[in-house]
Design an enzyme around this catalytic site. Structure first.
Site, short mmCIF file in Angstrom:
data_model
loop_
_atom_site.label_atom_id
_atom_site.label_comp_id
_atom_site.label_asym_id
_atom_site.label_seq_id
_atom_site.Cartn_x
_atom_site.Cartn_y
_atom_site.Cartn_z
N HIS A 41 10.88 -12.17 -29.51
CA HIS A 41 10.71 -11.26 -30.40
C HIS A 41 11.62 -11.25 -31.44
O HIS A 41 11.46 -11.06 -32.67
CB HIS A 41 10.70 -9.77 -29.50
CG HIS A 41 9.68 -9.59 -28.53
ND1 HIS A 41 9.81 -9.78 -27.10
CD2 HIS A 41 8.38 -9.21 -28.87
CE1 HIS A 41 8.67 -9.38 -26.53
NE2 HIS A 41 7.63 -9.22 -27.45
N HIS A 95 12.54 -10.17 -25.76
CA HIS A 95 13.01 -11.23 -25.37
C HIS A 95 13.44 -12.03 -26.59
O HIS A 95 12.81 -11.67 -27.84
CB HIS A 95 12.41 -12.12 -24.41
CG HIS A 95 10.76 -12.51 -24.86
ND1 HIS A 95 10.50 -13.12 -26.01
CD2 HIS A 95 9.67 -11.79 -24.18
CE1 HIS A 95 9.19 -13.01 -25.90
NE2 HIS A 95 8.76 -12.12 -25.20
N ARG A 100 5.97 -10.72 -19.36
CA ARG A 100 5.51 -10.73 -18.16
C ARG A 100 6.07 -11.82 -17.29
O ARG A 100 6.19 -11.92 -16.19
CB ARG A 100 4.03 -11.20 -18.10
CG ARG A 100 3.20 -9.98 -18.72
CD ARG A 100 1.72 -10.22 -18.69
NE ARG A 100 0.98 -8.91 -18.85
CZ ARG A 100 0.59 -8.65 -19.96
NH1 ARG A 100 0.29 -9.54 -20.91
NH2 ARG A 100 -0.27 -7.69 -20.21
#
Ligand code: PAF
Length: 281
Positions: A37, A34, A187
Site C-alpha cells: 500500500h 503494508h 490476509r
C-alpha cells in the site's frame, strides 16, 4: 496530515483543493496497510499534489461466507504508515454513510467480472466497483492508483472508468513481495508458521512458469501442468482454484503465451485463499 470521516467534510476538502488548482491522487484501501500500500501512496505522490488515502473495509465486496468480520483492522498503525509514506489526507468514512439503510444502487461491469475470480466470488466485483465509484464521486481525484496484485480488479476498474467516463488517470503499480517472494497482502497475517512457509508456493509456481516461457515454451497447458506440480510439492494440502493465462486487458484465455499474457492463479493454502499473477515474458 488531515483525517476526515464525513462525506461532506471530504467533499469540501476536495472542492477547496480543486479551487487551489491542486491535483488530487487517490489510493483506495481497506486498511491494515503494508509496504505494498505504501508503494501505491508513494506512486500517487509522484503523480499528484495531494494524496488522499481512503480506509474502508467494504462489506459489499465480501460474500456472507467470507472474512468481513475478521478482516484485520489497525487504524492507528495505518495513520502512522500513511504519514510516513507522504499521504496528506486520510478519508475514513462510516459504513452507514457509504451504505445507508435504504441503499439500492450498484455499479456492475458485466463481462469481465464473470471470469477468473468472478467464478468463485460472483458478487465481489460489484462491491468493489460500487464503492470505488462512490469514492470517485466524493473525492473527485485526478489520479487513482491500484495494485497489480489485484490484477482482475484493476482490469474491471479500468473498464468501469472508461464506460462511465471518469476523467481520472488510472495507474497500476507493481506488486510488492516479501523477501521470499510471497505477494504482500493484509490476509497474510492469517497464516501460522507452516501456512506462511507454504504460501510461497504461488510465487514458486509463477517463477517456474516464467523460466519455462523464457526457455521457449509457449503452451499454457504445459506450463499449467508444471505449475500445479510445483504447488503440490511445496504445499501438499493446497487447493488450486484456477491457473489462467489471459490477454492483459480483456481477460480472454490465450492459446499461446506472449508479451501481452498475464498468468494469474488463486490457491487456497491452509484455508486462506491467495491470489497472485505475473507477466511471463
Ligand atoms: O483493493 C482493495 O483493497 C479494495 O478492493 C478496494 C479497491 C479498496 C475497494 O474496496
Amino acid at each position: 496530515m488531515q483525517t476526515i470521516r464525513s462525506i461532506k467534510g471530504m467533499q469540501a476538502a476536495s472542492r477547496k483543493l480543486a479551487r487551489q488548482g491542486k491535483g488530487i491522487g487517490l489510493v483506495p484501501t481497506m486498511g491494515y496497510l503494508h509496504e505494498g500500500h505504501l508503494a501505491l501512496i508513494r506512486r500517487a505522490k509522484k503523480a499528484a499534489d495531494v494524496v488522499v488515502v481512503s480506509i474502508f473495509v467494504n462489506p459489499a465486496q465480501f460474500a456472507p461466507n467470507e472474512d468481513f468480520k475478521r478482516y484485520p483492522r489497525d487504524e492507528k498503525g495505518d495513520m502512522r504508515k500513511i504519514k510516513s509514506a507522504g499521504g496528506d489526507i486520510v478519508f475514513i468514512p462510516r459504513t452507514n454513510d457509504i451504505y445507508p439503510d435504504d441503499f439500492q444502487t450498484y455499479v456492475t461491469v458485466e463481462k469481465l467480472t464473470k471470469k477468473l475470480e468472478g467464478k468463485s466470488r460472483p458478487t465481489h466485483f460489484r462491491g468493489v466497483t460500487t464503492v470505488v465509484a462512490k469514492l470517485f464521486n466524493i473525492i473527485r481525484p485526478d489520479v487513482a492508483v491500484f495494485g497489480m496484485k489485484d490484477y482482475q480488479q484493476a482490469v474491471v476498474l479500468r473498464q468501469m472508468m472508461r464506460d462511465l467516463g471518469y476523467p481520472i488517470k488510472f495507474i497500476v503499480a507493481p506488486t510488492v513481495r516479501e523477501k521470499d517472494g510471497l505477494a504482500m497482502s493484509s490476509r497474510n497475517r492469517y497464516f501460522d508458521d507452516i501456512g506462511r512457509w507454504e504460501a510461497v508456493c504461488l510465487y514458486y509456481a509463477l517463477r517456474t512458469a516464467r523460466e519455462m516461457v523464457k526457455g521457449g515454451v509457449d503452451d499454457p497447458k504445459l506450463v499449467k501442468r508444471e505449475m500445479t506440480a510445483v504447488i503440490r510439492s511445496n504445499c501438499p494440502s493446497a487447493q488450486v482454484d484456477y491457473i489462467a493465462f489471459t490477454e492483459f486487458w480483456t481477460l480472454t484465455s490465450v492459446r499461446k503465451i506472449d508479451r501481452n499474457t498475464v498468468c494469474s492463479l488463486a490457491v487456497r493454502v491452509h484455508d486462506v485463499r491467495l491470489i497472485d499473477n505475473m507477466r511471463l515474458c
